[in-house]
Design a protein around this motif. Sequence first.
Motif, PDB file in Angstrom:
ATOM      1  N   TYR B  98       5.977  58.278 -12.013  1.00 21.86           N
ATOM      2  CA  TYR B  98       5.091  58.363 -13.188  1.00 21.86           C
ATOM      3  C   TYR B  98       5.819  59.069 -14.337  1.00 21.86           C
ATOM      4  O   TYR B  98       5.788  58.613 -15.480  1.00 21.86           O
ATOM      5  CB  TYR B  98       3.852  59.139 -12.763  1.00 21.86           C
ATOM      6  N   SER B 101       8.430  57.172 -16.487  1.00 22.47           N
ATOM      7  CA  SER B 101       7.934  56.338 -17.560  1.00 22.47           C
ATOM      8  C   SER B 101       7.373  57.186 -18.694  1.00 22.47           C
ATOM      9  O   SER B 101       7.428  56.811 -19.857  1.00 22.47           O
ATOM     10  CB  SER B 101       6.858  55.418 -17.017  1.00 22.47           C
ATOM     11  N   ARG B 460      -0.800  50.773 -25.668  1.00 18.70           N
ATOM     12  CA  ARG B 460      -0.665  50.118 -24.373  1.00 18.70           C
ATOM     13  C   ARG B 460      -0.131  51.136 -23.382  1.00 18.70           C
ATOM     14  O   ARG B 460       0.817  51.857 -23.660  1.00 18.70           O
ATOM     15  CB  ARG B 460       0.307  48.944 -24.493  1.00 18.70           C
ATOM     16  N   ARG B 463       3.536  50.281 -17.970  1.00 18.16           N
ATOM     17  CA  ARG B 463       3.290  49.845 -16.594  1.00 18.16           C
ATOM     18  C   ARG B 463       3.855  50.858 -15.608  1.00 18.16           C
ATOM     19  O   ARG B 463       3.313  51.075 -14.541  1.00 18.16           O
ATOM     20  CB  ARG B 463       3.929  48.478 -16.384  1.00 18.16           C
ATOM     21  N   VAL B 466       1.143  53.399 -14.992  1.00 21.28           N
ATOM     22  CA  VAL B 466      -0.041  52.891 -14.305  1.00 21.28           C
ATOM     23  C   VAL B 466       0.294  52.602 -12.842  1.00 21.28           C
ATOM     24  O   VAL B 466      -0.500  52.907 -11.946  1.00 21.28           O
ATOM     25  CB  VAL B 466      -0.575  51.620 -15.002  1.00 21.28           C
ATOM     26  N   GLY B 467       1.497  52.043 -12.605  1.00 19.61           N
ATOM     27  CA  GLY B 467       1.877  51.654 -11.253  1.00 19.61           C
ATOM     28  C   GLY B 467       1.796  52.809 -10.263  1.00 19.61           C
ATOM     29  O   GLY B 467       1.052  52.717  -9.274  1.00 19.61           O
ATOM     30  N   THR B 470      -1.744  53.944  -9.686  1.00 17.58           N
ATOM     31  CA  THR B 470      -2.460  53.019  -8.815  1.00 17.58           C
ATOM     32  C   THR B 470      -2.027  53.218  -7.367  1.00 17.58           C
ATOM     33  O   THR B 470      -2.862  53.238  -6.455  1.00 17.58           O
ATOM     34  CB  THR B 470      -2.169  51.567  -9.227  1.00 17.58           C
TER      35      THR B 470
END
Lengths: 164, 527
Positions: B98, B101, B460, B463, B466-467, B470
Motif C-alpha cells: 500500500y 503506491s 482516482r 490501484r 486499493v489492491g 482489498t
Amino acid sequence: MNPEMVPSGVLVVAIGVLFAAGVYLLLERSLTRVLLGFILVGNGANLLMLVAGGRAGGAPIAGITPVDEMSDPLAQAMVLTSIVITLALTAFVLAMAYRSWQLNGHDEVADDVEDRRIARLAARNAPVYRDVDQGEAGTLDEDAAAARDETERDEAGDKTGEAT
Amino acid sequence: MTHDLTTLVPLPVLIPLCAAGLALALHRHPRAQRTISVVALSLMLAASLGLLVAADGGPLVVDVGGWAAPVGINLVADRLAALMLSVSGVVLLCVLLYSLSEGMTESADGLPTPGGEDPIPVAIYHPTYLVLAAGVANAFLSGDLFNLYVGFEILLAASYVLLTLGGTGARIRAGAVYVVVSLLSSILFFVAIALAYAATGTVNLAQLAQRIPEIDPGVALLLELLLLLAFGIKAAIFPLSAWLPDSYPTAPAPVTAVFAGLLTKVGVYAIIRTQTLLFPDSPGVDRVLMVLALLTMVVGILGAVAQDDLKRLLSFTLVSHIGYMIFGVGLASEAGMAAAVFYVAHHITVQTALFLVTGLVERRAGTTSLDHLGGLARVAPGLAVLFFIPAMNLAGIPPLSGFLGKVGLLESGVRDGGTLAWVLVAGSVVTSLLTLYAVVKAWNKAFWQEVPAGVTRDVRLPRGMVGPTTALVAFGVLLTVVAGPLYGYADRAARTSMDGHTYVDAVFPGGSERGRGESPEAGGGDP
C-alpha cells in the motif's frame, strides 16, 4: 543466585538520587529537560542492573581471574546494550527537540488538542458536551493549527525564553 | 520436529534486518529499495507460515550462537509466537505494498500529494519499516526477557522515526508525546529486568518460569506488576492509554495502520507470554486485569463515540478493543486465553484494514473529518464496501471473525461464572453495541450524508493502494472462513502456553537445566 548479595550503599543512594532527579525532570514541559531526565533515570536503571549483578570482582575473563573472584559479566553486558540504546534514543530526542525549536521557537511538549478544547469550553463556562452533529467548531486539524500552548501565552508576555 | 525446521526460527528476524541494511546502502535507488522490501517481507511471511505449520508439532528452539539455553540467548517459536508472526507478516506485507503506491512523499500539511517535492523521507522509509518488522519478529520469538526488551527497543526506535516522518509540526507535536511515554515504559521494563535478575539470577524466560515460584511471593508480585505496567503502556490499557489517540492519527496512513495493527498487539503478546509462563497463578492480579479490561473497553469506546474525525474515532476503538484481549487474559482460563489469542489475530487484521481504508478515504475526499465528508457511497461504492466489511467485523456482526472472537470471550466469561466475569460479559456486549454505533455513525456521515457544499474532489484512487487494502479486507474475511481451524490453533496455543511445562521442556530438553555452557550444542529443539 548470589548468597552474599548485599549491594553497596553508595550505589543504592546514587540510584535513588538519579531516579528522583530524573523523574522530576521528566515532568517538565521542555523536551530538552525531559531528555536530561530520561538520561538520569536511564543511568539510574543501569546502575540498578549493575547492583543486580552482585558484588564487584575481577575482570570476567578466563585465565586472568579465578572463577569465584569474577564479577558477573551478564549484568555488564546488559548495561552495555542499554547504554547503546540510550545513546541512540538520546540522539533522536535531541533531533526532535531541535526540530521542534526550528518550527515553533521552543521545544515545549504541546497540550493534547482535545484537552485544550475542553479547557477552552470550561473557561467559557460552556456545556462540556458538544454534539458532533452541530458541527459549529472547526475540525480537529484546524484547531491543532490554531491552538496555542498555555506556556506559549506566558512567554508571549515577556519574551521567548528558550528561543535564544 | 526435524532439525532442519529450526533453521526457520531466526529467519523472520534476520531477513528484514539484513534487508534494512541493504536498503539503507541503496538509498539512492528507490526502485531497488522497493524490490528489497517486498522480497524481504515476502520471505519473512513465508518463513512465518512455515513456522506456523512446524510449531503445531511443538515449540521450536534455537540457541543463537550455539550456546545452550541459560547461558546463550534462545529464540522460541511456539504456536502463540508463530500465529502472531504469521498474521503480522501478512499485515506488514499488505501495508508495505500500500505504501509503495502512496509514495511516501507528503507535503507539509500531511496530505498525500503524488509526486511531492520532498523525496528525502522515501530513502529512510524502507529501511525503517524493515527494522520495525525485525523488531516485531524479535519480540514475538524471544525466549529471553532481555532479548524481548531489545526487540521492543528496535521496534520502538523504528516507530519513532516513522511517526515523525518528514518532521512536520503536527507530527513533532504528536511524536513528542509518543516518544516520551514510550521512553518511560522502556525504562520501567528495564528496571523490571534488573529486579528479576537480582531476584532470580536469570533473564531466560524458561528459567525464570522455574525460579519465580521459588522466590518471595512479594518480590514476584512486584516483578509481575512492573512488567504489566511496562507492557500496559505499550498495549494502551486504560489508565495508560491516553497517549495513543493523540499520537497515531497524525502519522502517514500506512504508518498509522501498521502501528494500530501491530505495536499494541506486541504489548498484548508480552502480557500473555509473561502472565501465562512466569506468573500462571496470580488470581489477585487477574482480577485487577479484569477491572482494567472493563475500563479500557468502556472508556475507550465512549471516547470513540465522541469523535468527529475518522482516524481519531478508529484510534479510540483500538484502545477499546484492547480491553477484550485483556479480558481474555484476566480470565486466566484456557478458554479465555484461546479467545484472547484468536481476538488478537482478528483485531490485527481488521484494525489495520480500517486504517488503510481511512487512508483511501483521505486520498479520495481530501479529509477524514466526518463533518466534511459525505456521499462517498455514491461516488466511490467500492470504497464503501471496503469500509463496511471490516467495520462490521470490528463491531462483531455475525458471521464475521469479530463476532466469533467475542462469542468465545463471552462463553469463557460465562463459564468462569464469577460476579466480575459477568460484569465483564455485560461490559463486552455494551462495548460491542457502542462500537456498532460509532462505526455506523461514521458510515452515515462519511458515506451516506449529503455531500457538504464546496466539496467536489475527483481523485482516482491508485490501484496499488486499493489492491493491498482489498487483499487485507479479504484476509479478514478469510479469517472468518477458516475460523474453525484457526480457533482450534489458538486453543492449542493457549493450552500449551498455560500448561506451564511445554515451553520449559522445549528450552531445556534434558528435563533439567542444561550445563553452564561447557558443551555448546547447536539447535536441537526436539520436543
